[in-house]
Write a protein that holds these residues in place. Structure first.
Motif, PDB file in Angstrom:
ATOM      1  N   PHE A 107       8.860  19.718  -3.410  1.00  0.00           N
ATOM      2  CA  PHE A 107       8.113  20.409  -2.232  1.00  0.00           C
ATOM      3  C   PHE A 107       6.710  19.857  -2.059  1.00  0.00           C
ATOM      4  CE2 PHE A 107      10.828  24.014  -3.500  1.00  0.00           C
ATOM      5  CZ  PHE A 107      11.193  24.432  -2.221  1.00  0.00           C
ATOM      6  N   PHE A 108       5.869  18.984  -2.989  1.00  0.00           N
ATOM      7  CA  PHE A 108       4.616  18.524  -2.537  1.00  0.00           C
ATOM      8  C   PHE A 108       4.797  17.272  -1.797  1.00  0.00           C
ATOM      9  CE2 PHE A 108       3.014  20.441  -6.745  1.00  0.00           C
ATOM     10  CZ  PHE A 108       2.950  21.507  -6.089  1.00  0.00           C
ATOM     11  N   LEU A 109       6.049  16.742  -1.933  1.00  0.00           N
ATOM     12  CA  LEU A 109       6.343  15.438  -1.186  1.00  0.00           C
ATOM     13  C   LEU A 109       6.791  15.530   0.187  1.00  0.00           C
ATOM     14  CD1 LEU A 109       8.056  12.920  -4.041  1.00  0.00           C
ATOM     15  CD2 LEU A 109       5.249  13.135  -3.185  1.00  0.00           C
ATOM     16  N   LEU A 110       7.357  16.687   0.434  1.00  0.00           N
ATOM     17  CA  LEU A 110       8.073  17.005   1.730  1.00  0.00           C
ATOM     18  C   LEU A 110       7.169  16.963   2.916  1.00  0.00           C
ATOM     19  CD1 LEU A 110      10.610  18.208   3.068  1.00  0.00           C
ATOM     20  CD2 LEU A 110       9.775  20.335   2.752  1.00  0.00           C
ATOM     21  N   PRO A 111       5.874  17.232   2.938  1.00  0.00           N
ATOM     22  CA  PRO A 111       5.180  17.080   4.164  1.00  0.00           C
ATOM     23  C   PRO A 111       4.853  15.751   4.592  1.00  0.00           C
ATOM     24  CG  PRO A 111       3.923  18.589   2.709  1.00  0.00           C
ATOM     25  CD  PRO A 111       5.278  18.047   1.974  1.00  0.00           C
ATOM     26  N   GLY A 112       4.919  14.689   3.511  1.00  0.00           N
ATOM     27  CA  GLY A 112       4.948  13.150   3.621  1.00  0.00           C
ATOM     28  C   GLY A 112       6.153  12.670   4.455  1.00  0.00           C
ATOM     29  N   THR A 113       7.352  13.328   3.913  1.00  0.00           N
ATOM     30  CA  THR A 113       8.610  13.065   4.297  1.00  0.00           C
ATOM     31  C   THR A 113       8.622  13.396   6.052  1.00  0.00           C
ATOM     32  OG1 THR A 113       9.548  13.326   2.393  1.00  0.00           O
ATOM     33  CG2 THR A 113      10.953  13.265   4.389  1.00  0.00           C
ATOM     34  N   VAL A 114       8.127  14.687   6.187  1.00  0.00           N
ATOM     35  CA  VAL A 114       8.149  14.887   7.518  1.00  0.00           C
ATOM     36  C   VAL A 114       7.378  14.145   8.424  1.00  0.00           C
ATOM     37  CG1 VAL A 114       7.516  16.961   8.995  1.00  0.00           C
ATOM     38  CG2 VAL A 114       8.584  17.320   7.108  1.00  0.00           C
ATOM     39  N   GLY A 152       0.826  -1.133   0.147  1.00  0.00           N
ATOM     40  CA  GLY A 152      -0.052   0.076   0.114  1.00  0.00           C
ATOM     41  C   GLY A 152       0.684   1.453   0.204  1.00  0.00           C
ATOM     42  N   THR A 153       1.891   1.173   0.784  1.00  0.00           N
ATOM     43  CA  THR A 153       2.757   2.404   0.888  1.00  0.00           C
ATOM     44  C   THR A 153       3.431   2.652  -0.374  1.00  0.00           C
ATOM     45  OG1 THR A 153       3.044   1.826   3.327  1.00  0.00           O
ATOM     46  CG2 THR A 153       4.819   3.423   2.235  1.00  0.00           C
ATOM     47  N   SER A 154       3.995   1.639  -1.107  1.00  0.00           N
ATOM     48  CA  SER A 154       4.878   1.722  -2.311  1.00  0.00           C
ATOM     49  C   SER A 154       3.602   2.530  -3.395  1.00  0.00           C
ATOM     50  CB  SER A 154       5.343   0.605  -2.790  1.00  0.00           C
ATOM     51  OG  SER A 154       4.355  -0.512  -3.062  1.00  0.00           O
ATOM     52  N   GLY A 155       2.538   1.839  -3.207  1.00  0.00           N
ATOM     53  CA  GLY A 155       1.644   2.253  -4.326  1.00  0.00           C
ATOM     54  C   GLY A 155       1.295   4.185  -4.304  1.00  0.00           C
ATOM     55  N   ALA A 156       1.203   4.556  -3.192  1.00  0.00           N
ATOM     56  CA  ALA A 156       1.101   5.929  -3.170  1.00  0.00           C
ATOM     57  C   ALA A 156       2.567   6.559  -3.154  1.00  0.00           C
ATOM     58  CB  ALA A 156       0.803   6.246  -1.579  1.00  0.00           C
ATOM     59  N   LEU A 157       3.680   5.902  -3.113  1.00  0.00           N
ATOM     60  CA  LEU A 157       4.939   6.467  -3.273  1.00  0.00           C
ATOM     61  C   LEU A 157       5.398   6.513  -4.648  1.00  0.00           C
ATOM     62  CD1 LEU A 157       7.685   6.888  -1.893  1.00  0.00           C
ATOM     63  CD2 LEU A 157       8.320   4.822  -2.081  1.00  0.00           C
ATOM     64  N   TYR A 158       4.631   5.697  -5.400  1.00  0.00           N
ATOM     65  CA  TYR A 158       5.032   5.713  -6.950  1.00  0.00           C
ATOM     66  C   TYR A 158       4.077   6.437  -7.557  1.00  0.00           C
ATOM     67  CZ  TYR A 158       5.487   4.227 -11.777  1.00  0.00           C
ATOM     68  OH  TYR A 158       5.546   4.253 -13.110  1.00  0.00           O
ATOM     69  N   THR A 165      10.997  -9.315   3.854  1.00  0.00           N
ATOM     70  CA  THR A 165       9.530  -9.093   3.594  1.00  0.00           C
ATOM     71  C   THR A 165       9.181  -7.583   3.063  1.00  0.00           C
ATOM     72  OG1 THR A 165       9.317 -10.599   5.157  1.00  0.00           O
ATOM     73  CG2 THR A 165       7.347  -9.476   4.399  1.00  0.00           C
ATOM     74  N   ARG A 166       9.550  -6.616   3.890  1.00  0.00           N
ATOM     75  CA  ARG A 166       9.560  -5.223   3.585  1.00  0.00           C
ATOM     76  C   ARG A 166       9.974  -4.912   2.124  1.00  0.00           C
ATOM     77  NH1 ARG A 166      12.924  -0.929   4.204  1.00  0.00           N
ATOM     78  NH2 ARG A 166      11.929   1.333   4.290  1.00  0.00           N
ATOM     79  N   VAL A 167      11.016  -5.279   1.797  1.00  0.00           N
ATOM     80  CA  VAL A 167      11.604  -5.031   0.259  1.00  0.00           C
ATOM     81  C   VAL A 167      10.672  -5.760  -0.720  1.00  0.00           C
ATOM     82  CG1 VAL A 167      13.541  -5.396  -1.231  1.00  0.00           C
ATOM     83  CG2 VAL A 167      14.023  -4.728   1.353  1.00  0.00           C
ATOM     84  N   LEU A 168      10.165  -6.895  -0.386  1.00  0.00           N
ATOM     85  CA  LEU A 168       9.402  -7.481  -1.323  1.00  0.00           C
ATOM     86  C   LEU A 168       7.986  -6.838  -1.316  1.00  0.00           C
ATOM     87  CD1 LEU A 168       9.802 -11.318  -0.198  1.00  0.00           C
ATOM     88  CD2 LEU A 168      10.435 -10.144  -2.747  1.00  0.00           C
ATOM     89  N   GLY A 169       7.521  -6.122  -0.180  1.00  0.00           N
ATOM     90  CA  GLY A 169       6.258  -5.658  -0.389  1.00  0.00           C
ATOM     91  C   GLY A 169       6.768  -4.238  -1.289  1.00  0.00           C
ATOM     92  N   TYR A 170       7.477  -3.628  -1.259  1.00  0.00           N
ATOM     93  CA  TYR A 170       7.545  -2.322  -1.938  1.00  0.00           C
ATOM     94  C   TYR A 170       7.849  -2.706  -3.266  1.00  0.00           C
ATOM     95  CZ  TYR A 170       8.219   1.388   1.735  1.00  0.00           C
ATOM     96  OH  TYR A 170       7.842   2.061   2.818  1.00  0.00           O
ATOM     97  N   ALA A 171       8.733  -3.873  -3.556  1.00  0.00           N
ATOM     98  CA  ALA A 171       8.977  -4.095  -4.981  1.00  0.00           C
ATOM     99  C   ALA A 171       7.892  -4.526  -5.705  1.00  0.00           C
ATOM    100  CB  ALA A 171      10.296  -5.296  -5.063  1.00  0.00           C
ATOM    101  N   VAL A 172       7.100  -5.326  -5.030  1.00  0.00           N
ATOM    102  CA  VAL A 172       5.782  -5.877  -5.700  1.00  0.00           C
ATOM    103  C   VAL A 172       4.692  -4.822  -5.912  1.00  0.00           C
ATOM    104  CG1 VAL A 172       3.759  -7.385  -5.492  1.00  0.00           C
ATOM    105  CG2 VAL A 172       5.988  -8.312  -4.870  1.00  0.00           C
ATOM    106  N   GLY A 173       4.622  -3.960  -4.914  1.00  0.00           N
ATOM    107  CA  GLY A 173       3.729  -2.750  -4.929  1.00  0.00           C
ATOM    108  C   GLY A 173       4.053  -1.759  -5.998  1.00  0.00           C
ATOM    109  N   MET A 174       5.351  -1.378  -6.163  1.00  0.00           N
ATOM    110  CA  MET A 174       5.811  -0.467  -7.220  1.00  0.00           C
ATOM    111  C   MET A 174       5.795  -1.078  -8.489  1.00  0.00           C
ATOM    112  SD  MET A 174       8.963   1.760  -5.290  1.00  0.00           S
ATOM    113  CE  MET A 174       8.630   3.127  -6.601  1.00  0.00           C
TER     114      MET A 174
END
Length: 465
Positions: free
Chosen positions: A312-319, A282-288, A406-415
Motif C-alpha cells: 500500500f505504501f508503494l502504490l502512490p509511486g506506481t500510480v 538513482g531510481t533503483s536506489g529508491a526502489l530497493y 543501458t537501463r538494465v545496467l543502471g538498475y542492476a548497478v544501483g540495486m
C-alpha cells in the motif's frame, strides 16, 4: 527479402481482450517481488545484496530476450513466438512458486524475464491485424492494462504471501498467465512471417552479454566481502573484463549485432545512454532502499511494516510512474526533451537527498518515493522520445536497444550497490543494517542523479528536440 501476399485476418474485441488479460496477468507476476522482498529475504535467509540480485534478475533476462524476440517474431510469426515465450514465463512462475531456496528462485525469475520480450510482440500482433487508428487504441488499452496489473500485483502480493504463503503469490498470477496465454492462442489468428533478411541471430553477442551481466552482478554482490574473499573477487573481475572484451570484439565483427556499438559514437545516442544509466541508478536506489526501510523494526529506527502494508505504501509511486509517461510526452512536445529531463532529474535528486536527511515518518518515504517515480518516468519518456527522433527511422530499433541495455545496467548497478552498502552496514549477528547505511545509499543515489545534470545540459546540441 520475402513479404506476405495475403492480407492479415482482422481480429475482433475478444482477441484484444485476451491480450489485455495476458497483460494484466504479466504485470501482476512481474510486480510481486518488490513489496515482498524483505519478507523473501527473511524466509530464505538472504543478505541485502542477495535480495538486490533477486530484484533485478528479471530485468537482466528482459534485456537479453527483447531484441531477439523481435527478430524471431519477424522470422516465425508473432503469435508462435509469443506463445512460446509465455510458456517459458509460465515455467518460470511455477519454478518461483515451488522454490525452496534462493538459487531455485533466481532460476524462476530468470525464466520469468521472458515476459519483457513477449509483451512487445502483442503490440506487433495488434498492428498486424487492425487498421492504424484502431491499433493505436488497442495498444494503449493493452499498455494500460499491463500497468493496472502491476498495481494489482503490488497490492495483492503482500496479503497473499502473509495470508497463504510466498509460494501462492507466484502461483496465482502464473496460473492467470497460463490461462490467458491459452486464450490468446485460441482467439488470435496465425500471422505469417513478414520478412526474412537472412542476417540471423547474433548468438555469440547474446551469450557474451549474458556472461557480462551475470558476472557484473556477482562482482557487486561479493564486493562487501572483499576483505575476506579477495582472491574470489579478483578472479571475478578478471572474468568480467574477459567477457566485456570478448563481447566488444564479437559485436564489432557481427553482421547483425545484438547491440550496434558503432552507433554509440553518435553524440545523441551516447548521451542518451549515459543519462539513462545515471537516472536508473538513482531510481533503483529508491526502489530497493525504501521497502527495506519500511521493514526495519520499530524498536530500531524503522516502521516494522509487513508485506501488505509495504504494498500500500508503494502504490502512490506506481500510480505516479503510470501518469508520468503521458505527462512526459506532453511536456517534451511543448517545452522540449531537455527541459523535461532536467525537471525530472532535479525532482529525483532533491527527493533522494531529502530522504537521506529526513526519513522518520512513513509519509516522508511515501512522498519521496512518489516524487522519485514521477521524476524517473518523466526522464525516461523524454529520453526515449529524444533517442527515437535523433536517428534515422531505420536505426530506431538499434538505438532503443542500446538504451534498453543501458537501463538494465543502471538498475542492476544501483540495486546491487545499495544491497552491498546495506550488507556492509549490517553488524555481525544482526539482520538490521545500521541507519547510516541507508543514509549512504540515498546520498550515493542522489549524487549520481544530480551529476547527470552535467550531461543533460548538452542535450540541446546533442539530442534532437
Amino acid at each position: 527479402m520475402t513479404t506476405t501476399t495475403a492480407p492479415p485476418i482482422r481480429i475482433g474485441k475478444p482477441a484484444v481482450a485476451a491480450l489485455g488479460l495476458l497483460a494484466v496477468a504479466s504485470g501482476a507476476l512481474e510486480s510481486v517481488v518488490t513489496p515482498t522482498l524483505p519478507l523473501l529475504q527473511r524466509e530464505l535467509d538472504m543478505s541485502p545484496a542477495e535480495g538486490a540480485l533477486l530484484g533485478i534478475m528479471l530485468l537482466i533476462t528482459g534485456a537479453l530476450v527483447t531484441p531477439v524476440a523481435g527478430k524471431f517474431g519477424d522470422r516465425y510469426g508473432g503469435k508462435r513466438v509469443l506463445a512460446r515465450l509465455m510458456a517459458v514465463v509460465g515455467v518460470g512462475g511455477m519454478v518461483s512458486s515451488l522454490a525452496p531456496n534462493l538459487p531455485v528462485l533466481l532460476l524462476g525469475q530468470l525464466l520469468q524475464g521472458a515476459m519483457v520480450g513477449a509483451l512487445p510482440l502483442s503490440f506487433i500482433l495488434v498492428r498486424a491485424h487492425l487498421p492504424e487508428g484502431e491499433s493505436k487504441v488497442a495498444i494503449g488499452v493493452v499498455s494500460g492494462l499491463f500497468v493496472a496489473g502491476g498495481m494489482a500485483g503490488t497490492l495483492s502480493a503482500g496479503p497473499v504471501a502473509e495470508g497463504l504463503s510466498r509460494h501462492w503469490m507466484f502461483a496465482l498470477p502464473t496460473l492467470a498467465v497460463i490461462g490467458s496465454t491459452l486464450l490468446v492462442n485460441r482467439l488470435m489468428p496465425q500471422d505469417p512471417p513478414v520478412r526474412s533478411d537472412g542476417t540471423g541471430i547474433d548468438w555469440p553477442g547474446l551469450v557474451l552479454l549474458s556472461g557480462t551481466l551475470i558476472t557484473l552482478m556477482l562482482v557487486l554482490q561479493l564486493a562487501p566481502e572483499a576483505g575476506s574473499q579477495p582472491l574470489a573477487l579478483g578472479a571475478l573481475v578478471v572474468v568480467l573484463a574477459a567477457f566485456v572484451a570478448g563481447w566488444i570484439a564479437a559485436e564489432r565483427r557481427a553482421t547483425s549485432p545484438l547491440v550496434d556499438l558503432h552507433m554509440l559514437a553518435r553524440p545523441a545516442v551516447w548521451k542518451s545512454c549515459v543519462l539513462t544509466f545515471m537516472i536508473c541508478v538513482g531510481t533503483s536506489g529508491a526502489l530497493y532502499l525504501v521497502p527495506q526501510l519500511f521493514d526495519v523494526p520499530t524498536d530500531a529506527y524503522g516502521f516494522g511494516a509487513g508485506a501488505t502494508e509495504i504494498g500500500f505504501f508503494l502504490l502512490p509511486g506506481t500510480v505516479a510512474a503510470s501518469v508520468a509517461g503521458p505527462l512526459g510526452g506532453m511536456g517534451a512536445r511543448r517545452f522540449g526533451s531537455r527541459a523535461v529531463v532536467t525537471a525530472g532529474i532535479v525532482l529525483m535528486a532533491g527527493s533522494l537527498l531529502v530522504l537521506a536527511a529526513v526519513h522518520t515518518e512513513i509519509w516522508h518515504l511515501v512522498a519521496a518515493k512518489t516524487a522519485i517515480a514521477l521524476g524517473s518516468g518523466l526522464c525516461v519518456t523524454a529520453m526515449v522520445t529524444s533517442t527515437a527522433t535523433s536517428v534515422e527511422h531505420g536505426d530506431t530499433g538499434i538505438a532503443t536497444s542500446l538504451v534498453l541495455v543501458t537501463r538494465v545496467l543502471g538498475y542492476a548497478v544501483g540495486m546491487q550497490a545499495c544491497g552491498a552498502i546495506l550488507t556492509a552496514g549490517t553488524p555481525s549477528g544482526s539482520h538490521v543494517p545500521a541507519e547510516s547505511a541507508f543514509v549512504t545509499g540515498f546520498v550515493l543515489a542522489g549524487a549520481v542523479t544530480a551529476l547527470s545534470l552535467l550531461v543533460a545540459r548538452t542535450m540541446s546540441k546533442g539530442v534532437t528536440e
